[in-house]
Design an enzyme around this catalytic site. Structure first.
Site, PDB file in Angstrom:
ATOM      1  CG  ASN A 260       4.483  -7.075   4.251  1.00 40.15           C
ATOM      2  OD1 ASN A 260       4.713  -6.109   4.958  1.00 40.15           O
ATOM      3  ND2 ASN A 260       3.290  -7.262   3.724  1.00 40.15           N
TER       4      ASN A 260
ATOM      5  CD  GLN B  27      -0.296  -4.030   3.166  1.00 43.04           C
ATOM      6  OE1 GLN B  27       0.810  -4.515   2.993  1.00 43.04           O
ATOM      7  NE2 GLN B  27      -1.060  -4.351   4.189  1.00 43.04           N
TER       8      GLN B  27
ATOM      9  CB  CYS C 263       2.752   0.119   4.443  1.00 43.41           C
ATOM     10  SG  CYS C 263       3.305  -1.499   3.894  1.00 43.41           S
ATOM     11  N   GLY C 264       5.396   0.006   6.901  1.00 48.37           N
ATOM     12  CA  GLY C 264       6.846   0.098   7.065  1.00 48.37           C
ATOM     13  C   GLY C 264       7.626  -0.623   5.992  1.00 48.37           C
TER      14      GLY C 264
ATOM     15  CD  GLU D 116      -0.145  -6.123   7.105  1.00 53.68           C
ATOM     16  OE1 GLU D 116      -0.145  -4.880   7.013  1.00 53.68           O
ATOM     17  OE2 GLU D 116       0.402  -6.870   6.279  1.00 53.68           O
TER      18      GLU D 116
ATOM     19  CB  CYS E 193       3.318  -6.684   9.424  1.00 53.55           C
ATOM     20  SG  CYS E 193       2.499  -5.092   9.682  1.00 53.55           S
TER      21      CYS E 193
END
Length: 274
Positions: free
Chosen positions: A13, A45, A72-73, A209, A218
């Site tokens: 990710n 992202q 956003c972890g 997402e 995610c």
């Protein structure tokens, strides 16, 4: 415009991280989309680090379609590691749109972040009408045209809908995800997860997402899935959530506060020329 940035990922990710604490770089929506595009640099992202008076930094997250994300972890864990390496501190506090997220660097590249308490009320998700968020009664269809109705909604900084299925390989996420993301039930769109319960301590998932599409991992989806499976009586308070490139460890305490733990990549410095 030419400037330096960082590239990191959590289990694939991936993120482009721009540090605005010294020199402010102002990006248009089109420029954010260009940076995220796989034909240019490419990432799930884009993260902006801003200076904070009270915390180690303020974070803003943008999806690859240019829209802003509340949480956003994996991105938070990556930035916590980056700042930890910079200031040589093992506990990092970051402010996000969804609240203050506290992280600990447990070992080389291993980061744990407290995500907080999940929201399950219909107006907190948000959902466009009052209903049982444990069963949204939404239809998904497998590759053999069999219909399944369900979906559990959870908000962990952003909205998620989790569908528990018998076998992940029976479902085409690339067809299901984009249709459900924009379902009229979700006024802010929604992240869509297909989850297969392996046992009481392990879940395999695939995630679509909102604003980014299919992703290798995610963090917020892992937290939402673990919480959804717990309230549905499917798993215990500590679970491994399995993605394509590895697992995230999720724990839920007696107060329903969620912690996420996993590895992040090394930090790569990159040059962006727009």
């Amino acid at each position: 415009m030419n400037f330096k940035a960082f590239k990191m990922d959590g289990l694939g990710n991936d993120f482009v991280i721009i540090d605005n604490r010294t020199d402010e770089i102002k990006l248009s929506g089109d420029q954010i989309i260009k940076i995220c595009n796989r034909s240019f640099l490419g990432c799930d992202q884009l993260i902006i680090i801003n200076r904070s008076e009270k915390f180690d930094a303020d974070l803003i997250f943008y999806n690859s379609d240019g829209s802003e994300s509340g949480a956003c972890g994996n991105g938070t864990r990556c930035v916590a590691y980056l700042i930890s390496e910079e200031i040589n501190k093992k506990e990092i506090n970051l402010r996000t749109k969804s609240g203050i997220l506290n992280s600990k660097i447990l070992d080389k590249n291993l980061v744990e972040t407290v995500i907080g308490i999940a929201k399950t009320e219909w107006e907190e998700i948000p959902i466009s009408q009052k209903m049982d968020t444990k069963n949204l009664n939404l239809k998904i269809v497998d590759k053999n045209k069999n219909e399944y109705f369900g979906g559990t909604a959870v908000n962990v900084g952003n909205p998620h809908a989790i569908f528990f299925v018998d076998k992940l390989e029976n479902y085409n996420l690339e067809e299901i995800g984009p249709n459900l993301e924009i379902n009229k039930l979700f006024p802010d769109r929604c992240n869509i997860t297909l989850a297969e319960i392996k046992n009481s301590k392990k879940i395999s998932v695939k995630v679509w997402e909102r604003g980014a599409g299919s992703t290798k991992a995610c963090g917020s989806a892992a937290c939402a899935t673990a919480f959804a499976s717990k309230i549905n009586g499917l798993t215990e308070n500590e679970v491994e959530v399995e993605f394509e490139l590895g697992n995230l460890s999720i724990s839920i305490n007696k107060n329903n506060s969620i912690k996420m733990k996993g590895e992040v990549s090394n930090i790569k410095t990159i040059e962006i020329n727009l």
